[in-house]
Motif scaffolding. Structure first.
Motif, short mmCIF file in Angstrom:
data_model
loop_
_atom_site.label_atom_id
_atom_site.label_comp_id
_atom_site.label_asym_id
_atom_site.label_seq_id
_atom_site.Cartn_x
_atom_site.Cartn_y
_atom_site.Cartn_z
N ILE A 71 -7.89 6.60 6.06
CA ILE A 71 -6.42 7.42 6.42
C ILE A 71 -6.42 8.94 5.75
O ILE A 71 -5.59 9.60 6.50
CB ILE A 71 -5.30 6.51 5.99
CG1 ILE A 71 -5.36 5.14 6.87
CG2 ILE A 71 -3.87 7.14 6.11
CD1 ILE A 71 -4.36 4.03 6.43
N ASP A 100 -10.86 -5.42 5.74
CA ASP A 100 -9.62 -4.99 5.47
C ASP A 100 -9.51 -4.71 4.05
O ASP A 100 -8.51 -4.60 3.30
CB ASP A 100 -8.78 -6.57 5.51
CG ASP A 100 -9.48 -7.47 4.69
OD1 ASP A 100 -10.51 -7.26 4.06
OD2 ASP A 100 -9.02 -8.72 4.69
N ALA A 145 -2.19 5.20 10.94
CA ALA A 145 -1.94 4.82 9.51
C ALA A 145 -1.65 3.47 9.33
O ALA A 145 -2.08 2.36 8.66
CB ALA A 145 -1.51 5.80 8.61
N GLU A 149 -3.62 -0.04 8.18
CA GLU A 149 -2.93 -0.80 7.06
C GLU A 149 -2.81 -2.34 7.32
O GLU A 149 -3.02 -3.12 6.61
CB GLU A 149 -2.14 -0.12 6.41
CG GLU A 149 -1.50 -0.57 4.95
CD GLU A 149 -0.41 0.36 4.41
OE1 GLU A 149 -1.03 0.97 3.58
OE2 GLU A 149 0.81 0.03 4.91
N ARG A 150 -2.24 -2.57 8.58
CA ARG A 150 -1.81 -3.85 8.81
C ARG A 150 -2.95 -4.69 9.73
O ARG A 150 -2.98 -5.71 9.19
CB ARG A 150 -0.63 -3.84 9.79
CG ARG A 150 0.70 -3.42 9.22
CD ARG A 150 1.58 -3.08 10.20
NE ARG A 150 2.12 -4.34 10.94
CZ ARG A 150 3.21 -5.24 10.61
NH1 ARG A 150 3.47 -5.11 9.47
NH2 ARG A 150 3.36 -6.27 11.26
N MET A 155 1.05 -1.04 -0.05
CA MET A 155 0.02 0.06 -0.06
C MET A 155 0.83 1.09 -0.06
O MET A 155 2.13 1.00 -0.07
CB MET A 155 -0.86 -0.01 1.20
CG MET A 155 -1.85 -1.18 1.12
SD MET A 155 -3.12 -0.78 2.55
CE MET A 155 -4.00 -2.60 2.45
N ILE A 190 -9.87 1.45 3.78
CA ILE A 190 -8.85 2.01 4.77
C ILE A 190 -8.05 2.95 4.26
O ILE A 190 -7.81 4.05 5.06
CB ILE A 190 -7.94 0.66 5.16
CG1 ILE A 190 -8.64 -0.54 5.68
CG2 ILE A 190 -6.61 1.43 5.62
CD1 ILE A 190 -8.01 -1.51 6.12
N ASN A 191 -7.62 3.28 3.20
CA ASN A 191 -6.99 4.19 2.51
C ASN A 191 -7.67 5.49 2.42
O ASN A 191 -7.36 6.57 2.76
CB ASN A 191 -6.32 3.97 1.05
CG ASN A 191 -5.22 2.95 1.00
OD1 ASN A 191 -4.56 2.69 2.03
ND2 ASN A 191 -4.95 2.29 -0.05
N ALA A 250 -8.54 -2.45 1.03
CA ALA A 250 -7.57 -1.35 1.11
C ALA A 250 -8.24 -0.05 0.62
O ALA A 250 -7.92 1.04 1.08
CB ALA A 250 -6.60 -1.86 0.12
#
Length: 237
Positions: free
Chosen positions: A118, A109, A52, A56-57, A1, A114-115, A111
């Motif tokens: 963030i 999860d 962040a 991400e994890r 990412m 989440i992005n 991406a």
């Protein structure tokens, strides 16, 4: 990412160079706090970068609370969890804790989701000064020490009614600043908005130290220095 450019991951231990942390603060969060300058004597990695990396994890949960307990510099190697079951602690190899996170509710999860969160959150968070805090300090007739401005990020919490979003924005809902001598506690309450609907809310909690009586001329100088520094950075980019 996209966070790969802003940290090193070796043997599941995360570390940061001053350049990486400073680049995240300025390029992603639009944050020009002098604590994140590569030549700062009291340099620290932005709390928003730690936030962040956890997302991400370990994924994004409906309810999350982050509490910061130590300043991370460029010589520290941290152990980040790959998942969080109720609570997790981010520590170094000596067991010193720098951040804890508590979660509940559903988790995603995705991406994309989440992005989106963030980028929306760190942009909002990075604009805390001068956009929000100057008005708060003026209202309470106090200001930070211009020779040693100390604004520390202590905790943040979010609550999401839904995780089914691909884009989100943060809107300031309320602000408070309580004063105790030379110490101040600021809370920024915000709404999370997707598709023109409020889908959650959150709060950023900060500590201001070394407070003194408000002086408009001095505040103007502090803001001018901050804005000039920011303009110079983008002019060279």
């Amino acid at each position: 990412m996209f966070l790969e450019s802003y940290c090193h991951n070796k043997n599941n231990k995360i570390s940061f160079t001053r350049q990486q942390a400073s680049d995240f603060a300025k390029k992603i969060a639009d944050d020009f706090n002098p604590l994140h300058d590569i030549d700062a004597k009291r340099f620290c990695v932005p709390g928003d970068l730690l936030f962040a990396i956890i997302l991400e994890r370990a994924g994004l949960s409906q309810n999350m609370t982050f509490k910061f307990s130590g300043m991370v510099n460029d010589n520290i190697f941290l152990n980040f969890p790959k998942s969080v079951e109720e609570k997790a602690h981010i520590t170094d190899d000596n067991g010193k804790e720098y951040l804890s996170v508590e979660v509940s509710g559903k988790t995603t999860d995705s991406a994309e989701t989440i992005n989106a969160l963030i980028k929306a959150y760190v942009e909002f968070s990075g604009h805390t000064f001068p956009h929000i805090l100057v008005d708060l300090m003026a209202k309470e007739k106090v200001m930070i020490n211009p020779a040693r401005p100390m604004i520390m990020y202590e905790s943040m919490s979010i609550h999401l009614e839904s995780l089914a979003f691909k884009a989100v924005t943060l809107e300031l809902a309320n602000t408070t600043l309580s004063i105790d001598g030379k110490r101040g506690v600021a809370d920024l309450i915000f709404n999370l908005v997707a598709d023109s609907k409020v889908i959650g809310h959150g709060k950023k909690h900060m500590i201001l130290s070394g407070l003194r009586p408000y002086e408009q001329e001095t505040i103007n100088e502090i803001v001018e220095i901050y804005n000039t520094k920011k303009a110079d950075f983008y002019a060279k980019a």
